[in-house]
Design an enzyme around this catalytic site. Structure first.
Site, PDB file in Angstrom:
ATOM      1  CB  SER A   1      -0.882   0.001   1.249  1.00 27.76           C
ATOM      2  OG  SER A   1      -0.067   0.169   2.393  1.00 27.76           O
TER       3      SER A   1
ATOM      4  CG  ASP B   1      -3.373  -3.389  -1.684  1.00 27.36           C
ATOM      5  OD1 ASP B   1      -4.268  -3.574  -2.527  1.00 27.36           O
ATOM      6  OD2 ASP B   1      -3.504  -3.668  -0.472  1.00 27.36           O
TER       7      ASP B   1
ATOM      8  CG  ASP C   1      -9.166   2.197  -4.900  1.00 29.47           C
ATOM      9  OD1 ASP C   1     -10.183   2.535  -5.531  1.00 29.47           O
ATOM     10  OD2 ASP C   1      -9.170   1.886  -3.693  1.00 29.47           O
TER      11      ASP C   1
ATOM     12  CD  GLU D   1     -11.975  -0.689  -4.600  1.00 27.12           C
ATOM     13  OE1 GLU D   1     -10.802  -0.988  -4.297  1.00 27.12           O
ATOM     14  OE2 GLU D   1     -12.778  -0.167  -3.807  1.00 27.12           O
TER      15      GLU D   1
ATOM     16  CG  HIS E   1      -9.851  -3.013   2.690  1.00 32.09           C
ATOM     17  ND1 HIS E   1     -10.328  -1.998   1.906  1.00 32.09           N
ATOM     18  CD2 HIS E   1      -9.213  -3.864   1.844  1.00 32.09           C
ATOM     19  CE1 HIS E   1      -9.993  -2.215   0.641  1.00 32.09           C
ATOM     20  NE2 HIS E   1      -9.318  -3.336   0.577  1.00 32.09           N
ATOM     21  N   GLY E   2     -10.005  -5.030   6.749  1.00 26.94           N
ATOM     22  CA  GLY E   2      -9.940  -5.060   8.214  1.00 26.94           C
ATOM     23  C   GLY E   2     -10.965  -6.034   8.776  1.00 26.94           C
TER      24      GLY E   2
ATOM     25  CG  HIS F   1      -9.357  -5.671  -2.550  1.00 30.62           C
ATOM     26  ND1 HIS F   1      -8.300  -4.849  -2.259  1.00 30.62           N
ATOM     27  CD2 HIS F   1      -9.288  -5.927  -3.874  1.00 30.62           C
ATOM     28  CE1 HIS F   1      -7.633  -4.602  -3.368  1.00 30.62           C
ATOM     29  NE2 HIS F   1      -8.203  -5.239  -4.369  1.00 30.62           N
TER      30      HIS F   1
ATOM     31  CB  THR G   1      -6.528  -7.527   8.843  1.00 32.35           C
ATOM     32  OG1 THR G   1      -6.790  -6.341   8.093  1.00 32.35           O
ATOM     33  CG2 THR G   1      -6.812  -7.293  10.302  1.00 32.35           C
TER      34      THR G   1
HETATM   35  P1  13P Z   1      -7.671  -7.476   4.869  1.00 27.86           P
HETATM   36  O1  13P Z   1      -6.840  -6.514   5.644  1.00 27.86           O
HETATM   37  O2  13P Z   1      -9.104  -7.471   5.309  1.00 27.86           O
HETATM   38  O3  13P Z   1      -7.089  -8.845   4.854  1.00 27.86           O
HETATM   39  O4  13P Z   1      -7.722  -6.961   3.371  1.00 27.86           O
HETATM   40  C1  13P Z   1      -6.534  -6.835   2.648  1.00 27.86           C
HETATM   41  C2  13P Z   1      -6.761  -6.176   1.353  1.00 27.86           C
HETATM   42  O5  13P Z   1      -7.802  -6.250   0.760  1.00 27.86           O
HETATM   43  C3  13P Z   1      -5.632  -5.404   0.789  1.00 27.86           C
HETATM   44  O6  13P Z   1      -5.985  -4.737  -0.365  1.00 27.86           O
END
Ligand code: 13P
Length: 275
Positions: free
Chosen positions: A42, A77, A99, A129, A172-173, A200, A225
Site C-alpha cells: 500500500s 495495493d 483505485d 476497483e 478491509h480489516g 479484497h 489484517t
Molecule cells: P484485509 O486486511 O481485510 O485482509 O484486506 C486486505 C486487502 O484487501 C488489501 O488490499
C-alpha cells in the site's frame, strides 16, 4: 498468474508486506510451498519502508540472495493516482492497482485508462476497483457500496484492465458481523468478464465463502489484517514470556512461525478445489 488461477479454479494469494522481515518470511514460505505469490504494497506501507524504490530493490535483492524460484509479483495495493502508479512502475514494480473507486465511474475510467496506457507499454499489469470496498486500511476508513455488473463491464471495456476488484460485500480489516458477499452478481461477472476477479478484504471470510468466491471467478485474494493479527499475537506472547527481551531481531522474529503457519493454511484453502 491470475489467468492460470482462473482457468484451474484456485486463487493466488496476495499478502501485504510491511517490512524486510515479513517479506522474507512470506518469500521463504511460498518458496517452500512452491506457489506463486503477490506481494502487495500500500502507499502507506511503501512510505513506511522508505518508498517504492527501496521496496523494489529490497524485493529483487531478496529474490536473488534467497534463491527464490517461484513467480513473485510486486504489486501496488490501492494506488490512489496516476502519479503514484507511475512512480512504482518506474521503481520496478511488476503490477499496479489503480483505485479511483472513490470517484464517479466516468472519472474512475479516465484515471484508470491513463494508468493502463503507461503500464501496458511497459509490460505491467493493472488491477482496478469498481463499486467501493470500504472498511479500514492504512488508517483510512470508508463506507462500501457494491458494484453492478453493468459498471464492471463498462470499466473493463473502456480501460482494458487485466484484473478487476468489484466491491461485492467484502471489507478491509475486521468485519462487524458476518461478511455478506453477493455471489449472484459475482457469478454473473464471471460469466461476462473475460478477466480474473480480485477479492479484497480476505481476512475474516469463512472458508466456505472463500471456496464459493473462487468458484464464482475470484482468482486473487488479498490478505493483510490476518497476518498482522497472528504476528502481533505471537509477539505479545513472546514479550510476556521474555520480559527482559530487548533485541529487535528476536522480538520481530518471534512472530515468524505464526505468519508462516497461517500462510500455509491460507494457500491450501485457496487451492482446495484446484483442477
Ligand atoms: P484485509 O486486511 O481485510 O485482509 O484486506 C486486505 C486487502 O484487501 C488489501 O488490499
Amino acid at each position: 498468474m491470475l489467468n492460470d488461477a482462473k482457468n484451474k479454479g484456485y486463487a493466488v494469494a496476495h499478502f501485504n508486506i510491511n517490512n524486510l522481515e515479513w517479506t522474507m518470511y512470506i518469500l521463504e514460505q511460498m518458496e517452500k510451498l512452491k506457489r506463486p505469490v503477490i506481494l502487495g504494497v500500500s502507499e502507506g506501507a511503501a512510505r513506511y519502508m522508505g518508498g517504492f524504490l527501496v521496496v523494489s530493490k529490497m524485493v529483487s535483492s531478496l529474490i536473488e540472495t534467497m534463491h527464490i524460484t517461484i513467480p513473485v509479483c510486486l504489486h501496488v495495493d490501492h494506488g490512489s493516482s496516476f502519479l503514484v502508479c507511475k512512480e512504482a512502475i518506474d521503481a520496478g514494480f511488476t503490477s499496479v492497482m489503480i483505485d479511483a473507486s472513490k470517484y464517479p465511474l466516468e472519472e474512475n475510467i479516465k484515471i484508470t485508462k491513463e494508468v493502463v496506457s503507461y503500464a501496458h507499454e511497459r509490460g505491467i499489469s493493472v488491477e482496478a476497483e469498481v463499486g467501493h470496498i470500504g472498511g479500514s486500511e492504512d488508517n483510512v476508513s470508508s463506507t462500501s457500496f457494491n458494484a453492478t455488473l453493468e459498471d464492471a463491464m463498462t470499466l473493463y471495456q473502456e480501460t482494458q484492465i487485466d484484473a478487476i476488484a468489484p466491491a461485492l460485500g467484502s471489507v478491509h480489516g475486521l468485519y462487524k458481523g458476518e461478511p455478506n458477499l453477493d455471489f449472484k452478481v459475482m457469478d454473473e461477472m464471471r460469466q461476462h468478464l473475460p478477466i480474473p476477479m480480485v477479492l479484497h478484504g480476505g481476512t475474516g471470510i469463512e472458508e466456505m465463502k472463500i471456496q464459493k468466491a473462487i468458484s464464482c471467478g475470484i482468482a486473487k485474494i488479498n490478505i493483510n489484517t490476518e497476518l498482522q493479527i497472528v504476528w502481533s499475537k505471537a509477539v505479545r506472547k513472546f514479550l510476556e514470556e521474555n520480559k527482559e527481551a530487548y533485541d529487535p531481531r528476536k522480538i520481530i522474529g518471534s512472530g515468524k512461525e505464526a505468519i508462516q503457519k497461517r500462510i500455509t493454511e491460507i494457500v491450501s484453502l485457496f487451492e482446495q478445489n484446484r483442477k
